[in-house]
Design a protein around this motif. Structure first.
Motif, PDB file in Angstrom:
ATOM      1  N   MET A 156     -27.898   7.312 -31.330  1.00 35.32           N
ATOM      2  CA  MET A 156     -26.643   6.277 -31.572  1.00 35.32           C
ATOM      3  C   MET A 156     -25.397   7.243 -31.024  1.00 35.32           C
ATOM      4  SD  MET A 156     -25.698   4.308 -34.829  1.00 35.32           S
ATOM      5  CE  MET A 156     -27.341   3.830 -35.299  1.00 35.32           C
ATOM      6  N   PHE A 157     -25.185   8.130 -31.588  1.00 36.27           N
ATOM      7  CA  PHE A 157     -23.849   8.723 -31.269  1.00 36.27           C
ATOM      8  C   PHE A 157     -23.819   9.026 -29.751  1.00 36.27           C
ATOM      9  CE2 PHE A 157     -22.007  13.032 -30.379  1.00 36.27           C
ATOM     10  CZ  PHE A 157     -20.483  13.016 -30.723  1.00 36.27           C
ATOM     11  N   LYS A 158     -24.661   9.160 -29.178  1.00 38.70           N
ATOM     12  CA  LYS A 158     -24.610   9.334 -27.532  1.00 38.70           C
ATOM     13  C   LYS A 158     -24.683   7.877 -26.955  1.00 38.70           C
ATOM     14  CE  LYS A 158     -28.074  11.975 -27.104  1.00 38.70           C
ATOM     15  NZ  LYS A 158     -29.137  12.867 -26.665  1.00 38.70           N
ATOM     16  N   GLU A 159     -24.917   6.817 -27.825  1.00 34.86           N
ATOM     17  CA  GLU A 159     -24.643   5.617 -26.941  1.00 34.86           C
ATOM     18  C   GLU A 159     -23.414   4.894 -27.488  1.00 34.86           C
ATOM     19  OE1 GLU A 159     -28.406   3.164 -25.433  1.00 34.86           O
ATOM     20  OE2 GLU A 159     -28.914   3.716 -27.492  1.00 34.86           O
ATOM     21  N   THR A 160     -22.598   5.341 -28.234  1.00 32.65           N
ATOM     22  CA  THR A 160     -21.303   4.847 -28.533  1.00 32.65           C
ATOM     23  C   THR A 160     -20.252   4.694 -27.432  1.00 32.65           C
ATOM     24  OG1 THR A 160     -20.286   6.975 -29.209  1.00 32.65           O
ATOM     25  CG2 THR A 160     -21.340   5.706 -30.862  1.00 32.65           C
ATOM     26  N   PRO A 161     -20.362   5.479 -26.163  1.00 29.44           N
ATOM     27  CA  PRO A 161     -19.338   4.983 -25.030  1.00 29.44           C
ATOM     28  C   PRO A 161     -19.848   3.636 -24.761  1.00 29.44           C
ATOM     29  CG  PRO A 161     -20.446   7.134 -24.968  1.00 29.44           C
ATOM     30  CD  PRO A 161     -21.132   6.720 -25.954  1.00 29.44           C
ATOM     31  N   LEU A 162     -20.936   2.880 -24.853  1.00 28.94           N
ATOM     32  CA  LEU A 162     -21.038   1.791 -24.533  1.00 28.94           C
ATOM     33  C   LEU A 162     -20.244   0.686 -25.136  1.00 28.94           C
ATOM     34  CD1 LEU A 162     -25.132   1.403 -24.869  1.00 28.94           C
ATOM     35  CD2 LEU A 162     -23.563   1.413 -22.462  1.00 28.94           C
ATOM     36  N   LEU A 163     -19.535   1.254 -26.642  1.00 27.28           N
ATOM     37  CA  LEU A 163     -18.787   0.279 -27.211  1.00 27.28           C
ATOM     38  C   LEU A 163     -17.246   0.083 -26.298  1.00 27.28           C
ATOM     39  CD1 LEU A 163     -19.232   1.472 -30.819  1.00 27.28           C
ATOM     40  CD2 LEU A 163     -20.488  -0.080 -29.376  1.00 27.28           C
ATOM     41  N   PHE A 164     -17.105   0.924 -25.356  1.00 25.44           N
ATOM     42  CA  PHE A 164     -15.871   0.855 -24.489  1.00 25.44           C
ATOM     43  C   PHE A 164     -15.757  -0.458 -23.740  1.00 25.44           C
ATOM     44  CE2 PHE A 164     -13.582   2.153 -20.490  1.00 25.44           C
ATOM     45  CZ  PHE A 164     -12.238   2.267 -20.864  1.00 25.44           C
ATOM     46  N   ALA A 165     -17.046  -0.874 -23.587  1.00 29.19           N
ATOM     47  CA  ALA A 165     -17.081  -2.274 -22.898  1.00 29.19           C
ATOM     48  C   ALA A 165     -16.679  -3.328 -23.715  1.00 29.19           C
ATOM     49  CB  ALA A 165     -18.805  -2.258 -22.251  1.00 29.19           C
ATOM     50  N   ILE A 166     -16.666  -3.340 -24.937  1.00 28.34           N
ATOM     51  CA  ILE A 166     -16.041  -4.276 -25.713  1.00 28.34           C
ATOM     52  C   ILE A 166     -14.726  -4.041 -26.070  1.00 28.34           C
ATOM     53  CG2 ILE A 166     -18.307  -5.323 -26.147  1.00 28.34           C
ATOM     54  CD1 ILE A 166     -18.195  -3.928 -28.909  1.00 28.34           C
ATOM     55  N   GLY A 167     -13.980  -2.978 -25.684  1.00 28.90           N
ATOM     56  CA  GLY A 167     -12.732  -2.591 -26.094  1.00 28.90           C
ATOM     57  C   GLY A 167     -12.492  -1.799 -27.222  1.00 28.90           C
ATOM     58  N   LEU A 168     -13.613  -0.985 -27.663  1.00 22.91           N
ATOM     59  CA  LEU A 168     -13.346   0.047 -28.507  1.00 22.91           C
ATOM     60  C   LEU A 168     -12.890   1.232 -28.051  1.00 22.91           C
ATOM     61  CD1 LEU A 168     -13.544   0.190 -31.615  1.00 22.91           C
ATOM     62  CD2 LEU A 168     -15.810   1.203 -31.326  1.00 22.91           C
ATOM     63  N   PRO A 169     -11.889   1.873 -28.399  1.00 29.23           N
ATOM     64  CA  PRO A 169     -11.321   3.008 -27.869  1.00 29.23           C
ATOM     65  C   PRO A 169     -12.167   4.522 -28.435  1.00 29.23           C
ATOM     66  CG  PRO A 169      -9.736   2.401 -29.503  1.00 29.23           C
ATOM     67  CD  PRO A 169     -11.028   1.358 -29.491  1.00 29.23           C
ATOM     68  N   ASP A 170     -13.199   4.369 -27.853  1.00 26.87           N
ATOM     69  CA  ASP A 170     -14.003   5.731 -28.433  1.00 26.87           C
ATOM     70  C   ASP A 170     -13.797   7.009 -27.617  1.00 26.87           C
ATOM     71  OD1 ASP A 170     -15.373   4.735 -26.091  1.00 26.87           O
ATOM     72  OD2 ASP A 170     -17.048   5.898 -26.716  1.00 26.87           O
ATOM     73  N   ILE A 171     -14.432   7.879 -27.987  1.00 26.45           N
ATOM     74  CA  ILE A 171     -14.059   9.282 -27.019  1.00 26.45           C
ATOM     75  C   ILE A 171     -14.021   9.105 -25.437  1.00 26.45           C
ATOM     76  CG2 ILE A 171     -16.501   9.722 -27.145  1.00 26.45           C
ATOM     77  CD1 ILE A 171     -15.720  12.957 -27.467  1.00 26.45           C
ATOM     78  N   VAL A 172     -15.223   8.404 -24.720  1.00 20.61           N
ATOM     79  CA  VAL A 172     -15.128   8.316 -23.593  1.00 20.61           C
ATOM     80  C   VAL A 172     -14.248   7.174 -23.167  1.00 20.61           C
ATOM     81  CG1 VAL A 172     -16.512   7.431 -21.618  1.00 20.61           C
ATOM     82  CG2 VAL A 172     -17.577   8.907 -23.554  1.00 20.61           C
ATOM     83  N   GLY A 173     -13.854   6.269 -24.035  1.00 20.27           N
ATOM     84  CA  GLY A 173     -12.781   5.017 -23.775  1.00 20.27           C
ATOM     85  C   GLY A 173     -11.544   5.670 -23.464  1.00 20.27           C
ATOM     86  N   GLU A 174     -11.209   6.593 -24.609  1.00 18.63           N
ATOM     87  CA  GLU A 174      -9.773   7.156 -24.592  1.00 18.63           C
ATOM     88  C   GLU A 174      -9.833   8.264 -23.373  1.00 18.63           C
ATOM     89  OE1 GLU A 174      -7.274   6.270 -26.236  1.00 18.63           O
ATOM     90  OE2 GLU A 174      -7.617   5.857 -28.188  1.00 18.63           O
ATOM     91  N   ALA A 175     -10.594   9.109 -23.231  1.00 18.02           N
ATOM     92  CA  ALA A 175     -10.504   9.946 -22.123  1.00 18.02           C
ATOM     93  C   ALA A 175     -10.451   9.284 -20.823  1.00 18.02           C
ATOM     94  CB  ALA A 175     -11.793  10.875 -22.019  1.00 18.02           C
ATOM     95  N   PHE A 176     -11.194   8.069 -20.605  1.00 14.92           N
ATOM     96  CA  PHE A 176     -10.933   7.338 -19.446  1.00 14.92           C
ATOM     97  C   PHE A 176      -9.595   6.815 -19.187  1.00 14.92           C
ATOM     98  CE2 PHE A 176     -11.315   3.346 -16.582  1.00 14.92           C
ATOM     99  CZ  PHE A 176     -12.155   4.154 -15.575  1.00 14.92           C
ATOM    100  N   GLU A 177      -9.207   6.126 -20.352  1.00 15.17           N
ATOM    101  CA  GLU A 177      -7.723   5.567 -20.151  1.00 15.17           C
ATOM    102  C   GLU A 177      -7.001   6.500 -20.066  1.00 15.17           C
ATOM    103  OE1 GLU A 177      -6.598   2.234 -20.609  1.00 15.17           O
ATOM    104  OE2 GLU A 177      -8.489   1.367 -21.110  1.00 15.17           O
ATOM    105  N   PHE A 178      -6.671   7.457 -20.396  1.00 12.77           N
ATOM    106  CA  PHE A 178      -5.654   8.625 -20.551  1.00 12.77           C
ATOM    107  C   PHE A 178      -5.732   9.284 -18.855  1.00 12.77           C
ATOM    108  CE2 PHE A 178      -4.109  13.134 -20.511  1.00 12.77           C
ATOM    109  CZ  PHE A 178      -2.939  12.925 -21.139  1.00 12.77           C
ATOM    110  N   ALA A 179      -7.123   9.207 -18.455  1.00 13.15           N
ATOM    111  CA  ALA A 179      -7.388   9.746 -17.078  1.00 13.15           C
ATOM    112  C   ALA A 179      -6.763   8.814 -15.974  1.00 13.15           C
ATOM    113  CB  ALA A 179      -8.782  10.129 -16.823  1.00 13.15           C
ATOM    114  N   SER A 180      -6.976   7.590 -16.360  1.00 15.42           N
ATOM    115  CA  SER A 180      -6.512   6.392 -15.537  1.00 15.42           C
ATOM    116  C   SER A 180      -4.854   6.206 -15.427  1.00 15.42           C
ATOM    117  CB  SER A 180      -7.112   5.072 -15.846  1.00 15.42           C
ATOM    118  OG  SER A 180      -8.407   5.158 -15.744  1.00 15.42           O
ATOM    119  N   LEU A 181      -4.405   6.592 -16.476  1.00 17.77           N
ATOM    120  CA  LEU A 181      -2.894   6.778 -16.492  1.00 17.77           C
ATOM    121  C   LEU A 181      -2.286   7.644 -15.661  1.00 17.77           C
ATOM    122  CD1 LEU A 181      -2.106   5.790 -20.319  1.00 17.77           C
ATOM    123  CD2 LEU A 181      -1.839   4.322 -18.187  1.00 17.77           C
ATOM    124  N   ASN A 182      -2.912   9.026 -15.348  1.00 13.97           N
ATOM    125  CA  ASN A 182      -2.319   9.991 -14.932  1.00 13.97           C
ATOM    126  C   ASN A 182      -3.090  10.344 -13.595  1.00 13.97           C
ATOM    127  OD1 ASN A 182      -0.576  11.632 -17.063  1.00 13.97           O
ATOM    128  ND2 ASN A 182      -2.340  10.708 -18.149  1.00 13.97           N
TER     129      ASN A 182
END
Length: 218
Positions: A156-182
């Motif tokens: 379950m822990f390793k599948e939480t990045p799927l939550l980024f698809a519904i807008g939850l700023p999880d670890i991968v979501g935050e990393a991707f957003e920060f990377a996109s901005l820069n």
């Protein structure tokens, strides 16, 4: 592309913020999965055929459909029926319900592993059904299934990045957003991956210890 330590240090606090959200979703999702999974397991054993059959159909349906589709249904489809959930609530319900269908089978295996003599003894003593379950069956069944439950928590822990698809700023979501901005992805995504490894691997060692502790491996 070379590694930029200065940019990595800038990205680290952002990724750690996402890690807290990932932990929150995993812990809450696990609680839902463990509790609901036990309920499903008991319903599968119900003497009422309609209840046991309906539970089996629900479990098979959820296990046969992707978690991502279930998350989309909870977050994007339910509002059409007047039910609006926040990304975190939808994520926790989605993870919990999905994994409850797997933990239900784990619980069922643990319950069926209790020696028949325990059931016979409870019947001979005329113990109430609730006392039989709470005082005899479950205390023996649950320790047997702890390693399997631990494995599902790690999954379950390793599948939480799927939550980024519904807008939850999880670890991968935050990393991707920060990377996109820069416009630089190496450091944030790598940090997220390393954090997953640092947390998942020790957890798997704990699960292996539990397996040895309860004599489930040789």
């Amino acid at each position: 592309m070379t590694w930029d330590w200065e940019f990595a240090w800038e990205a680290l606090p952002v990724v750690l913020d996402g890690l807290l959200v990932t932990f929150q979703a995993t812990v809450l999702g696990s609680i839902v999965a463990y509790a609901l999974g036990l309920v499903f397991a008991l319903m599968r054993r119900s003497p009422i055929r309609v209840v046991s059959t309906a539970t089996w159909l629900l479990i098979e349906f959820i296990r046969s459909t992707p978690l991502l589709v279930q998350l989309f249904f909870l977050f994007f489809v339910l509002p059409g029926f007047g039910v609006t959930l926040s990304p975190l609530v939808a994520g926790v319900i989605g993870l919990g319900l999905h994994y409850a269908c797997y933990t239900a089978e784990v619980y069922r295996a643990g319950i069926e592993g209790v020696p028949p003599g325990q059931w016979e003894a409870a019947t001979a003593l005329s113990l109430p059904r609730s006392r039989t379950w709470s005082g005899i069956i479950l205390p023996q069944a649950i320790p047997r299934v702890l390693p399997a439950l631990g494995n599902y928590t790690i999954s379950m822990f390793k599948e939480t990045p799927l939550l980024f698809a519904i807008g939850l700023p999880d670890i991968v979501g935050e990393a991707f957003e920060f990377a996109s901005l820069n416009f630089r992805y190496v450091e944030p995504i790598t940090i997220a991956g390393i954090l997953f490894l640092l947390l998942s691997y020790p957890s798997s060692l704990i699960v292996r210890y539990l397996e040895r502790r309860f004599g489930l491996t040789h």
